[in-house]
Write a protein that holds these residues in place. Structure first.
Motif, PDB file in Angstrom:
ATOM      1  N   LEU A  67     -10.775  63.542  -4.668  1.00  0.00           N
ATOM      2  CA  LEU A  67     -11.959  62.801  -5.128  1.00  0.00           C
ATOM      3  C   LEU A  67     -13.364  63.546  -5.483  1.00  0.00           C
ATOM      4  O   LEU A  67     -14.139  63.270  -6.213  1.00  0.00           O
ATOM      5  CB  LEU A  67     -12.140  61.896  -3.888  1.00  0.00           C
ATOM      6  N   GLY A  68     -13.124  64.927  -5.099  1.00  0.00           N
ATOM      7  CA  GLY A  68     -14.204  65.611  -5.451  1.00  0.00           C
ATOM      8  C   GLY A  68     -14.014  66.599  -6.809  1.00  0.00           C
ATOM      9  O   GLY A  68     -12.894  66.785  -6.962  1.00  0.00           O
ATOM     10  N   LYS A  69     -14.880  67.258  -7.238  1.00  0.00           N
ATOM     11  CA  LYS A  69     -14.876  68.056  -8.338  1.00  0.00           C
ATOM     12  C   LYS A  69     -14.936  69.739  -8.313  1.00  0.00           C
ATOM     13  O   LYS A  69     -14.341  70.453  -8.880  1.00  0.00           O
ATOM     14  CB  LYS A  69     -15.730  67.774  -9.739  1.00  0.00           C
ATOM     15  N   ASN A  70     -15.594  70.138  -7.085  1.00  0.00           N
ATOM     16  CA  ASN A  70     -15.830  71.461  -6.801  1.00  0.00           C
ATOM     17  C   ASN A  70     -16.164  71.445  -5.108  1.00  0.00           C
ATOM     18  O   ASN A  70     -16.027  70.493  -4.625  1.00  0.00           O
ATOM     19  CB  ASN A  70     -16.894  72.181  -7.647  1.00  0.00           C
ATOM     20  N   THR A  71     -16.297  72.635  -4.768  1.00  0.00           N
ATOM     21  CA  THR A  71     -16.308  73.138  -3.491  1.00  0.00           C
ATOM     22  C   THR A  71     -17.651  72.276  -2.710  1.00  0.00           C
ATOM     23  O   THR A  71     -17.990  71.699  -1.639  1.00  0.00           O
ATOM     24  CB  THR A  71     -16.257  74.564  -2.943  1.00  0.00           C
ATOM     25  N   ARG A  72     -18.538  72.322  -3.788  1.00  0.00           N
ATOM     26  CA  ARG A  72     -20.070  71.903  -2.950  1.00  0.00           C
ATOM     27  C   ARG A  72     -19.882  70.407  -3.099  1.00  0.00           C
ATOM     28  O   ARG A  72     -20.413  69.691  -2.024  1.00  0.00           O
ATOM     29  CB  ARG A  72     -21.177  72.115  -4.326  1.00  0.00           C
ATOM     30  N   GLU A  73     -19.035  69.585  -4.010  1.00  0.00           N
ATOM     31  CA  GLU A  73     -18.888  68.146  -3.705  1.00  0.00           C
ATOM     32  C   GLU A  73     -17.937  67.859  -2.578  1.00  0.00           C
ATOM     33  O   GLU A  73     -18.166  66.847  -1.862  1.00  0.00           O
ATOM     34  CB  GLU A  73     -18.316  67.529  -5.041  1.00  0.00           C
ATOM     35  N   TYR A  74     -17.026  68.919  -2.317  1.00  0.00           N
ATOM     36  CA  TYR A  74     -15.734  68.526  -1.269  1.00  0.00           C
ATOM     37  C   TYR A  74     -16.784  68.579   0.095  1.00  0.00           C
ATOM     38  O   TYR A  74     -16.730  67.618   0.863  1.00  0.00           O
ATOM     39  CB  TYR A  74     -14.998  69.633  -1.022  1.00  0.00           C
ATOM     40  N   THR A  75     -17.725  69.554   0.198  1.00  0.00           N
ATOM     41  CA  THR A  75     -18.520  69.646   1.471  1.00  0.00           C
ATOM     42  C   THR A  75     -19.497  68.298   1.629  1.00  0.00           C
ATOM     43  O   THR A  75     -19.902  68.104   2.850  1.00  0.00           O
ATOM     44  CB  THR A  75     -18.978  71.038   1.734  1.00  0.00           C
ATOM     45  N   ILE A 194     -19.462  61.157  -4.913  1.00  0.00           N
ATOM     46  CA  ILE A 194     -19.507  61.580  -3.391  1.00  0.00           C
ATOM     47  C   ILE A 194     -19.662  60.549  -2.759  1.00  0.00           C
ATOM     48  O   ILE A 194     -18.903  60.737  -1.408  1.00  0.00           O
ATOM     49  CB  ILE A 194     -20.760  62.612  -3.165  1.00  0.00           C
ATOM     50  N   LEU A 195     -20.350  59.279  -2.868  1.00  0.00           N
ATOM     51  CA  LEU A 195     -20.404  58.328  -2.116  1.00  0.00           C
ATOM     52  C   LEU A 195     -18.964  57.515  -1.765  1.00  0.00           C
ATOM     53  O   LEU A 195     -18.555  57.222  -0.805  1.00  0.00           O
ATOM     54  CB  LEU A 195     -21.443  57.359  -2.726  1.00  0.00           C
ATOM     55  N   ARG A 196     -18.574  57.511  -2.987  1.00  0.00           N
ATOM     56  CA  ARG A 196     -16.977  56.958  -2.945  1.00  0.00           C
ATOM     57  C   ARG A 196     -15.981  57.985  -2.321  1.00  0.00           C
ATOM     58  O   ARG A 196     -15.090  57.266  -1.211  1.00  0.00           O
ATOM     59  CB  ARG A 196     -16.676  56.729  -4.490  1.00  0.00           C
ATOM     60  N   GLY A 197     -16.422  59.160  -2.300  1.00  0.00           N
ATOM     61  CA  GLY A 197     -15.466  60.095  -1.678  1.00  0.00           C
ATOM     62  C   GLY A 197     -15.645  60.116  -0.130  1.00  0.00           C
ATOM     63  O   GLY A 197     -14.786  60.072   0.723  1.00  0.00           O
ATOM     64  N   ALA A 198     -16.993  59.817   0.528  1.00  0.00           N
ATOM     65  CA  ALA A 198     -17.506  59.967   1.730  1.00  0.00           C
ATOM     66  C   ALA A 198     -16.789  58.488   2.337  1.00  0.00           C
ATOM     67  O   ALA A 198     -16.141  58.627   3.360  1.00  0.00           O
ATOM     68  CB  ALA A 198     -18.743  59.850   1.975  1.00  0.00           C
ATOM     69  N   LEU A 199     -16.726  57.292   1.547  1.00  0.00           N
ATOM     70  CA  LEU A 199     -16.176  56.148   2.084  1.00  0.00           C
ATOM     71  C   LEU A 199     -14.727  56.290   2.291  1.00  0.00           C
ATOM     72  O   LEU A 199     -14.070  55.697   3.110  1.00  0.00           O
ATOM     73  CB  LEU A 199     -16.764  54.842   1.279  1.00  0.00           C
TER      74      LEU A 199
END
Length: 356
Positions: A67-75, A194-199
């Motif tokens: 769901l993320g594109k890089n490590t910053r988005e993953y965290t 990121i919101l979609r990934g967190a949900l």
């Protein structure tokens, strides 16, 4: 001899967690800060006599990476998901969410996650030469012969890594942020992805905490089930919230063999302390230099296709709300768990209004 059985159970779960920790390295997570997570949850479990430990979890890592594109988005996804789960844990709304959606929709979502894991495993193998295919072949054969996930993950990771090193001459220089042994504050980002990934991650954890947490409790043989789901959810969320701000990898609920040990609380705490030592000492990145992330592909495929999907799909499609469950399953597999759960919930309440 209780202590020996406790130690062996703890070591078995550590052995299962190391390859998934290497998967976290492959996504660019710094594993040194994750020491904090294991120490925090081990202290909470010891204080509150909880039998459900946490560790690296392939499902959450694979979903975050997808769901993320890089490590910053993953965290950032992990931080957002942990905030949602902390609210759920502190307010005790986990069981209420299940009551609203129903067990069929929740298990359908988990079945969809199983398909998603299998898809990620195949994509990982297509992108990473022959190592992933070797991992898949070994994992499938091992699981069909043994029906044991520990043997499956160990043999598939070890043999595919040996193939990568000696046949494909693999050696990976991990980025500095992965190997650095200090805490580096990582400010969370925010955007719609990121919101979609967190949900989506929160929805996955709702299903995992219910299924994995309760299964771990059942393994103790103690009645009523000794797992406090609110405590488990809150402690896991606090651990992920702290480590994500330091660029660390998430830890989640697992089905842990320590629950079957003579002293399940002690065995679970011991397992997490051993993992904390491995991460604090910096041993995992040294192993990760010679273990490609695609070596986990076989375990992901088996976990998704042979373990997660069949049992959850059978439960999801056995009741009256088959159409809503099927919708949840398919959309989760194609999009993400949050969208799948939302679609299934809408179908669950709209179809009766239409007389279907």
């Amino acid at each position: 001899m209780h202590w020996f059985a406790d130690i062996m159970a703890a070591l078995g779960v550590v052995l299962n967690g190391i390859p998934q920790g290497i998967m976290a390295l492959g996504l660019g997570f710094a594993v040194f800060p994750t020491t904090f997570s294991f120490l925090l949850v081990s202290g909470i479990n010891f204080a509150f006599n909880s039998v459900a430990p946490v560790s690296f979890q392939a499902e959450s890592l694979a979903l975050t990476g997808n769901l993320g594109k890089n490590t910053r988005e993953y965290t950032s996804i992990i931080f957002g998901g942990s905030v949602i789960m902390l609210i759920i844990g502190l307010t005790g709304t986990l069981t209420k969410i299940v009551q609203v959606f129903g067990n069929q929709i929740i298990t359908a979502m988990m079945a969809g996650v199983g398909v998603m894991l299998a898809k990620i495993a195949l994509n990982m193998s297509k992108d990473r030469s022959w190592t992933g295919w070797v991992s898949i072949a070994v994992a499938v054969i091992t699981y069909l012969l043994s029906k044991d996930l520990v043997w499956t993950i160990c043999l598939s990771v070890i043999l595919s890594s040996l193939f990568a090193v000696f046949v494909e001459h693999y050696q990976n220089e991990l980025p500095q942020n992965v190997t650095v042994r200090r805490f580096i504050f990582t400010k969370p980002l925010f955007n719609l992805r990121i919101l979609r990934g967190a949900l989506g991650l929160a929805c996955l954890n709702i299903g995992a905490n219910l299924s994995y947490g309760l299964i771990t409790g059942q393994m103790t043989g103690i009645k009523p089930n000794p797992v406090n789901l609110n405590l488990l959810t809150s402690s896991q969320a606090l651990a992920d919230m702290g480590t994500s701000l330091l660029g660390g990898a998430p830890v989640e609920t697992i089905i842990s063999a320590t629950a079957s040990a003579p002293e399940p609380v002690i065995a679970g705490v011991l397992m997490m302390l051993i993992m904390a030592v491995i991460l604090f000492a910096g041993w995992l990145p040294k192993i990760g230099k010679y273990v490609p992330s695609s070596s986990i592909a076989g375990f992901l495929l088996v976990l998704g296709l042979f373990v997660t999907f069949p049992e959850n799909a059978a439960t999801a499609l056995a009741g009256k709300e088959q159409l809503a469950a099927a919708t949840t399953m398919v959309i989760t597999a194609l999009v993400d768990p949050f969208t799948g759960l939302l679609a299934g919930g809408v179908m669950k309440f709209v179809l009766p209004l239409l007389g279907l």
